[in-house]
Design an enzyme around this catalytic site. Structure first.
Site, PDB file in Angstrom:
ATOM      1  N   ARG A 116     -49.866  19.391 -41.947  1.00 37.34           N
ATOM      2  CA  ARG A 116     -50.278  18.572 -40.977  1.00 37.34           C
ATOM      3  C   ARG A 116     -51.570  19.236 -40.436  1.00 37.34           C
ATOM      4  O   ARG A 116     -51.577  20.423 -40.016  1.00 37.34           O
ATOM      5  CB  ARG A 116     -49.469  18.545 -39.583  1.00 37.34           C
ATOM      6  N   HIS A 144     -51.430   8.932 -41.707  1.00 36.99           N
ATOM      7  CA  HIS A 144     -50.139   9.410 -41.676  1.00 36.99           C
ATOM      8  C   HIS A 144     -49.107   8.568 -42.784  1.00 36.99           C
ATOM      9  O   HIS A 144     -48.261   7.630 -42.248  1.00 36.99           O
ATOM     10  CB  HIS A 144     -49.937   8.852 -40.230  1.00 36.99           C
ATOM     11  N   GLN A 147     -45.209   8.434 -42.090  1.00 34.05           N
ATOM     12  CA  GLN A 147     -44.861   7.453 -41.043  1.00 34.05           C
ATOM     13  C   GLN A 147     -44.758   5.974 -41.478  1.00 34.05           C
ATOM     14  O   GLN A 147     -44.005   5.368 -41.117  1.00 34.05           O
ATOM     15  CB  GLN A 147     -45.860   7.594 -39.773  1.00 34.05           C
ATOM     16  N   ASP A 238     -49.735   2.690 -30.442  1.00 32.08           N
ATOM     17  CA  ASP A 238     -49.688   4.217 -30.757  1.00 32.08           C
ATOM     18  C   ASP A 238     -50.438   4.699 -29.559  1.00 32.08           C
ATOM     19  O   ASP A 238     -51.216   3.953 -28.589  1.00 32.08           O
ATOM     20  CB  ASP A 238     -50.434   4.500 -31.834  1.00 32.08           C
ATOM     21  N   CYS A 278     -44.995   4.751 -33.375  1.00 31.76           N
ATOM     22  CA  CYS A 278     -44.537   6.138 -34.145  1.00 31.76           C
ATOM     23  C   CYS A 278     -44.113   7.186 -33.254  1.00 31.76           C
ATOM     24  O   CYS A 278     -43.165   7.998 -33.808  1.00 31.76           O
ATOM     25  CB  CYS A 278     -45.903   6.398 -35.008  1.00 31.76           C
ATOM     26  N   ARG A 306     -37.905   8.037 -40.740  1.00 29.96           N
ATOM     27  CA  ARG A 306     -38.774   9.321 -41.402  1.00 29.96           C
ATOM     28  C   ARG A 306     -37.845  10.141 -42.213  1.00 29.96           C
ATOM     29  O   ARG A 306     -38.453  10.568 -43.406  1.00 29.96           O
ATOM     30  CB  ARG A 306     -39.328  10.018 -40.199  1.00 29.96           C
TER      31      ARG A 306
END
Ligand code: CP
Length: 320
Positions: A116, A144, A147, A238, A278, A306
């Site tokens: 990340r 991402h 996700q 988001d 998310c 996930r």
């Protein structure tokens, strides 16, 4: 879905930096595998994939905070029989040596790294410097993808046949929107993205995602959130200020306020439309409590998925 969980596919790319790294067949296969792994999880140590990463180590390299991604990758690696290595962020990203040299070291010890970070190019540098190492994107400024895989797994669970459905993303045209568009279009799901002027999905990213569309699915960009959700079977949002944008928070709060997902916006979508996020959510900003806590909210299914999606991704790409 009857994807076998005992055979590793050798034709997969070594890395998963983007949903676009998977062909359509691979996208279908990994999502099928994730569904099987979810079903088989109650077998505990008797699940067929329990030893898939036996004898292998996977390093988690996080330059930004994480609850869901770090936790689900740690659980995923353990459940596949692998070992987790967690070097400190300052040792990896603190400038003690180049990222390429970090990669060349880790390649001698571990089979895969989950990263990340900020720039997508940093993931590419890592991958190129270590040709034997699998690199997984756990979030960059541009994408991402883990996700997005969990998100579309959630939609498949809810809808069964997803072709021709429409997902509307309301808010910043950010990394989550980009990867969501890639995954949805690849499965034949239409994508509408509503963003204020100046915050739309990057044009090059929109073009790349559209090039991945199957079954006639379309990507449309809007400014008006009500227009964007009119045909939507799911509304996704988001946070308005992502990690690294904290200094812009006050300005973004004012600009994005008309893009809040509330009862009125949900009512403008198709009957039974799902709500997706998310997480983490900033309740009262991009979404109201009444929506995120409602019966149509699938946000914790997304969080659970996930784990299953990432187990399938690791199973597919990590080599012996
Ligand atoms: N959605 C997501 O990536 O959550 P974390 O930032 O907690 O990992």
């Amino acid at each position: 879905m009857s994807t076998p969980t005992t055979t590793r596919q050798r034709s997969y790319p070594k890395d998963f930096l983007s949903v676009l790294d998977f062909s359509h067949d691979q996208l279908d296969e990994v999502l099928g595998l994730a569904a099987v792994m979810k079903h088989e999880r109650n077998l505990l140590n008797h699940a067929p994939t329990t030893h898939a990463l036996r004898g292998r180590h996977v390093a988690l390299l996080f330059e930004k905070p994480s609850l869901r991604t770090r936790s689900t990758f740690e659980v995923a690696i353990h459940e596949l029989g692998g070992q987790v290595l967690s070097p400190t962020g300052d040792a990896v990203f603190g400038g003690r040596e180049t990222i390429a040299d970090v990669a060349r070291n880790l390649e001698r010890w571990v089979s895969a790294v989950v990263i990340r970070t900020f720039a997508q190019s940093r993931l590419e540098t890592f991958s190129q410097a270590a040709p034997r190492l699998s690199v997984v994107n756990a979030l960059s400024d541009q994408e991402h993808p883990c996700q997005a895989m969990a998100d579309v797994l959630t939609l498949i669970e809810r809808w069964g046949d997803v072709q021709g459905r429409t997902v509307a993303f309301v808010g910043d045209g950010n990394n989550v929107a980009n990867s969501l568009a890639q995954a949805c279009l690849g499965l034949g799901i239409n994508v509408h993205i509503a963003s204020p002027d100046g915050y739309a999905l990057d044009a090059a990213d929109a073009l790349r995602a559209s090039g991945h569309a199957r079954f006639g699915a379309h990507l449309r960009l809007f400014v008006d959130p009500v227009e964007a959700v009119r045909e939507a079977n799911a509304i996704y949002t988001d946070v308005w200020a992502s990690m690294g944008q904290e200094s812009e928070k006050a300005q973004r709060d004012a600009i994005f306020r008309p893009y809040q997902v509330n009862d009125a916006l949900m009512a403008a979508a198709q009957p039974g439309a799902l709500f997706m996020h998310c997480l983490p959510a900033h309740r009262g900003d991009e979404v109201t409590d009444s929506v995120i806590d409602s019966a149509v909210s699938v946000v914790f299914d997304q969080a659970e998925n996930r784990l299953h999606a990432q187990k399938a991704i690791l199973h597919a790409i990590v080599r012996a």
